[in-house]
Design an enzyme around this catalytic site. Sequence first.
Site, PDB file in Angstrom:
ATOM      1  N   HIS A  13       4.697   7.435   3.689  1.00  0.00           N
ATOM      2  CA  HIS A  13       5.663   6.836   2.312  1.00  0.00           C
ATOM      3  C   HIS A  13       7.094   6.791   2.543  1.00  0.00           C
ATOM      4  O   HIS A  13       7.547   7.918   2.962  1.00  0.00           O
ATOM      5  CB  HIS A  13       5.217   8.445   1.311  1.00  0.00           C
ATOM      6  CG  HIS A  13       5.373   7.766  -0.307  1.00  0.00           C
ATOM      7  ND1 HIS A  13       6.262   9.079  -0.525  1.00  0.00           N
ATOM      8  CD2 HIS A  13       5.389   6.716  -0.906  1.00  0.00           C
ATOM      9  CE1 HIS A  13       6.475   8.628  -2.117  1.00  0.00           C
ATOM     10  NE2 HIS A  13       6.292   6.929  -1.701  1.00  0.00           N
ATOM     11  N   HIS A  55      15.187   4.460  -2.754  1.00  0.00           N
ATOM     12  CA  HIS A  55      14.116   4.092  -3.932  1.00  0.00           C
ATOM     13  C   HIS A  55      14.881   4.186  -4.949  1.00  0.00           C
ATOM     14  O   HIS A  55      13.653   3.784  -5.860  1.00  0.00           O
ATOM     15  CB  HIS A  55      13.088   5.500  -3.551  1.00  0.00           C
ATOM     16  CG  HIS A  55      11.999   5.911  -4.965  1.00  0.00           C
ATOM     17  ND1 HIS A  55      12.440   6.648  -5.389  1.00  0.00           N
ATOM     18  CD2 HIS A  55      10.823   5.527  -5.017  1.00  0.00           C
ATOM     19  CE1 HIS A  55      11.493   6.929  -6.705  1.00  0.00           C
ATOM     20  NE2 HIS A  55      10.419   5.937  -5.873  1.00  0.00           N
ATOM     21  N   GLU A 115       7.699  -2.196  -1.871  1.00  0.00           N
ATOM     22  CA  GLU A 115       7.228  -1.601  -2.947  1.00  0.00           C
ATOM     23  C   GLU A 115       8.205  -2.946  -3.842  1.00  0.00           C
ATOM     24  O   GLU A 115       9.881  -2.141  -3.455  1.00  0.00           O
ATOM     25  CB  GLU A 115       7.260  -0.907  -3.656  1.00  0.00           C
ATOM     26  CG  GLU A 115       7.089  -0.295  -4.863  1.00  0.00           C
ATOM     27  CD  GLU A 115       7.864   0.936  -5.504  1.00  0.00           C
ATOM     28  OE1 GLU A 115       7.265   1.829  -5.026  1.00  0.00           O
ATOM     29  OE2 GLU A 115       7.180   0.976  -7.138  1.00  0.00           O
TER      30      GLU A 115
HETATM   31  O1  G3P Z   1       3.873   3.112  -3.211  1.00  0.00           O
HETATM   32  C1  G3P Z   1       3.708   4.530  -3.417  1.00  0.00           C
HETATM   33  C2  G3P Z   1       3.943   5.305  -4.243  1.00  0.00           C
HETATM   34  O2  G3P Z   1       5.853   5.067  -3.605  1.00  0.00           O
HETATM   35  C3  G3P Z   1       5.153   4.799  -5.338  1.00  0.00           C
HETATM   36  O3  G3P Z   1       5.828   5.307  -5.802  1.00  0.00           O
HETATM   37  O4  G3P Z   1       8.428   6.473  -6.889  1.00  0.00           O
HETATM   38  O5  G3P Z   1       7.466   6.797  -4.726  1.00  0.00           O
HETATM   39  O6  G3P Z   1       8.048   4.523  -5.494  1.00  0.00           O
HETATM   40  P1  G3P Z   1       7.370   6.419  -5.507  1.00  0.00           P
HETATM   41 CA    CA Z   2       7.354   3.636  -3.331  1.00  0.00          CA
END
Ligand code: G3P
Ligand code: CA
Length: 251
Positions: A13, A55, A115
Amino acid sequence: MLTKCRDPQVIAHRGMSSLAPENTLAAFRLCAEHGVTRFELDVDLLADGTVIVLHDSTLDRTTNRTGAYHELSRADLGRIDAGSWFSPEFAGEPVPTLDQVVDLMNENGLDANVELKVRRVPAAQQRALVTAVARDLDRLDPDRDVLISSFSPLLLHEFRRVVPGARIGILFENKRMNGLWHSVGLMLDAAALHPSDSTVTRKSVRRFREAGYEVNVYTVNSRERAEQLAEWGVTGVFTDRAQDFPEDWRA
Ligand code: G3P
Ligand code: CA
């Protein structure tokens, strides 16, 4: 009937984000060093069409600068330090561009989950992100795999239109998608569903898997919980601690 997944995978992640500053080339490079095949990254658009990897919607938390970045251009990135906040060891680590990440993936044989960040801007501006991401990913070697995800079905729909062969994952963070996942999944011809760990249940995993979707749960930093989710049949977990997982989870 699909219920048990024999080989669930970790998705690092924001890269190896407990060992290096999140969403940086350093964090992605560490995936290769730790034998982790797939990482997740968040992408957004600068004013000049450059796709960056970050992010948050501001620079405040993860860089030495503050404020929004959408009006910046590629030339401004050289003045931003995205590493010092994490540790002096990473001082000067830049905010990466997606095209740099593509090079890193090609060089190290890594796969990714990109993402698409959601912005409350007119649809044309949202489409600009999709076009720019598709342009950058077009440079990936053919044997690399990318899953495109977003909390926005609109962005995913646009991505499907621009890249008909894309593999799509639908993110959802709460029970809002309970009544919608089936129709949205069909509409997008999605490959995967990405529910939050706080909402996923054994029953929902069974339904998603029986409908033929990969199920990747975010964000799971406990091995014990990951093993339970694997028992339920998930195909993957997003984790900040991929280094804690055995080799068969990382490959
Ligand atoms: O893709 C999983 C996760 O990354 C989604 O939440 O807020 O960490 O981008 P966030
Ligand atoms: Ca993410």
